[in-house]
Write an enzyme that holds these catalytic residues in place. Structure first.
Site, PDB file in Angstrom:
ATOM      1  CD1 TRP A   1      -3.496  -2.721  -8.597  1.00  0.00           C
ATOM      2  CD2 TRP A   1      -3.898  -4.514  -9.865  1.00  0.00           C
ATOM      3  NE1 TRP A   1      -3.912  -2.276  -9.837  1.00  0.00           N
ATOM      4  CE2 TRP A   1      -4.167  -3.364 -10.639  1.00  0.00           C
ATOM      5  CE3 TRP A   1      -4.081  -5.767 -10.459  1.00  0.00           C
ATOM      6  CZ2 TRP A   1      -4.599  -3.411 -11.958  1.00  0.00           C
ATOM      7  CZ3 TRP A   1      -4.515  -5.830 -11.785  1.00  0.00           C
ATOM      8  CH2 TRP A   1      -4.766  -4.660 -12.505  1.00  0.00           C
TER       9      TRP A   1
ATOM     10  CG  HIS B   1      -1.899  -1.133   1.240  1.00  0.00           C
ATOM     11  ND1 HIS B   1      -3.261  -0.944   1.181  1.00  0.00           N
ATOM     12  CD2 HIS B   1      -1.725  -2.471   1.310  1.00  0.00           C
ATOM     13  CE1 HIS B   1      -3.873  -2.110   1.222  1.00  0.00           C
ATOM     14  NE2 HIS B   1      -2.947  -3.055   1.304  1.00  0.00           N
TER      15      HIS B   1
ATOM     16  CG  ASP C   1      -4.704   2.111   1.351  1.00  0.00           C
ATOM     17  OD1 ASP C   1      -5.687   1.356   1.511  1.00  0.00           O
ATOM     18  OD2 ASP C   1      -3.699   1.779   0.695  1.00  0.00           O
TER      19      ASP C   1
END
Length: 469
Positions: free
Chosen positions: A372, A23, A125
């Site tokens: 991802w 993140h 986030d």
């Protein structure tokens, strides 16, 4: 957007990543993008992440790009391991709001201890939607950078329908049923949905449901890659910005600008072992297998051995990232007899500069968990994948990579050395179609991030306009 000339006149973005490696990385890239466009940046980490970055990446602060941190309320954790995911999620929802609100209040206050321009926007986030409240209280846009693919986001948003359709727990024989009730989602099975095997993992579902309360949602993706899903979201909520791949856009936007392209040497909380690049230089083009399962995936010692012997038996040179905490509950180590077998052919590191590795001409295939960040970086490099998804958004990223985008092959849940060896040989020796599709997607990503006409470039311009109010 033209860069401003004085610090006090700059728009001020506060960027707050969720405190995990996967993140922090995209948020830091977004912060660097905005910095290159003239924003003053305050990048806010927990003390744990900030200390790890200091040790691993040599943070360099500029007058208009600074770092702040706050305590997460969790017990101390070793530098060689990750914080417990469940405890971290609990701490995020119970411990983070008040210190973040106090920090934002201090920023730009002429009576506070931090001298900087007034805050003009907050980007947090997607796992931290409570930050929207802070933005509303000070009257500035509050946006969310969602850390997954768009397909994973949509699957999480509609996860509640699994209960309505009596698919939690999933009845026997229903795992391979095709999902037809999620807008924009195509050819996805129930087994591919995030958290379908973890009904108690409520946090990401809750966050996805709250995301539309933000002033905007940002994705590290691009229009061509997930067009159907972006169209589906935009029909419900127009303030969606697909500005990926972030590194490609950062390279394009920063070239020739007044700010350095990179604020720190790396966004990693582990020390990167760059000597692996020298090892890659010694290998033939398209000859190396690269293996990394990201920053959070763990496996059993037996799975590690099956992977290791399968890769070893393929007889191809390989570069493998083996984190100290890769094996759950013990230090990850390969047995001496295996290390002796791979001597000179395998190179093992605890962490590496992945984007540089994937771009290296010696690397032919990437064995990945399909997180991802890794998926986007693989697309950016035109790199085929062998996919071993484990949890969260990884299965749906794998499904799209293998079935829709045509750039991967799935390994399956059971790990056996013979199957690993066979799959590695197949991609290395007969993977021309995968490589061709991967290169095609790389070109589309380059088009999306090029000049002023690429879709991600135009979406970035719209994002900046929205952040400036």
């Amino acid at each position: 957007m033209a860069s401003t000339t004085t610090t006090d006149s700059k728009p001020h973005a506060v960027c707050i990543p969720y405190p995990l490696q996967g993140h922090v990385k995209p948020m830091l890239k977004l912060a660097q993008l905005l910095h290159s466009l003239g924003f003053y940046i305050t990048f806010v980490n927990t003390d744990f992440i900030h200390d790890r970055l200091l040790k691993a990446a040599s943070i360099t602060c500029f007058a208009d790009f600074r770092f702040e941190s706050f305590p997460d309320g969790l017990p101390p954790c070793s530098d060689d391991s990750s914080q417990d995911g469940y405890l971290l999620s609990e701490a995020c929802h119970s411990n983070f709001l008040d210190p973040l609100r106090s920090l934002v209040a201090r920023l730009g206050s002429r009576h506070g201890d931090i001298s900087c321009p007034p805050v003009t926007c907050i980007i947090a986030d997607g796992m931290m939607p409570f930050t929207i409240t802070i933005a509303e209280q000070i009257g500035v846009p509050g946006m969310l950078l969602w850390p997954t693919s768009v397909c994973a986001f949509m699957a999480l948003k509609y996860h509640h329908l699994l209960k309505e359709k009596e698919l939690v727990p999933v009845p026997e024989g229903q795992l391979d049923s095709i999902v037809e009730w999620i807008p924009g989602l195509k050819d996805v099975r129930v087994r591919d949905l995030p958290l379908v095997h973890a009904p108690n993992g409520l946090s990401p579902m809750r966050e996805a449901a709250q995301a539309f309360k933000a002033s905007g949602i940002i994705f590290n993706s691009f229009n061509t890659l997930e067009q159907d899903l972006l169209d589906a979201i935009s029909s419900m909520y127009p303030s969606v910005y697909a500005i990926g791949p972030l590194q490609m856009l950062l390279n394009s936007t920063s070239s020739g600008g007044e700010h350095p392209e990179s604020v720190i040497g790396s966004s990693s909380i582990w020390k990167e072992e760059a000597q692996c690049l020298q090892w890659l230089h010694s290998k033939e083009p398209n000859s190396v297998v690269y293996i990394s399962f990201g920053s959070r995936v763990t496996m059993t010692q037996q799975q590690l051995l099956e992977f290791a012997w399968g890769i070893c038996n393929s007889n191809y040179p390989f570069l493998w990232v083996i984190r100290p905490d890769l094996v759950k509950g013990r230090s990850a180590r390969l047995p001496p007899e295996l290390l002796e077998t791979i001597e000179g052919r395998g190179f093992i590191v605890s962490w590496c500069p992945q984007e540089q590795v994937l771009d290296h001409p010696s690397v032919r295939v990437f064995i990945t968990h399909c997180g991802w960040n890794s998926t986007v970086e693989s697309i950016s490099a035109g790199m085929p994948m062998i996919c071993w998804p484990c949890h969260c958004d990884q299965p749906i990223n794998c499904r799209y990579s293998c079935r829709k985008w045509g750039i991967g092959m799935e390994m399956g849940n059971g790990i056996e050395r013979d199957a690993v060896e066979k799959l590695v040989r197949e991609v290395m020796e007969r993977g021309e179609k995968l490589k061709q599709r991967a290169v095609e997607w790389k070109k589309l990503a380059e088009e999306a991030t090029s000049g002023n006409s690429g879709s991600s470039s135009m979406n970035l311009k719209k994002l900046v306009e929205a952040l400036l109010g």
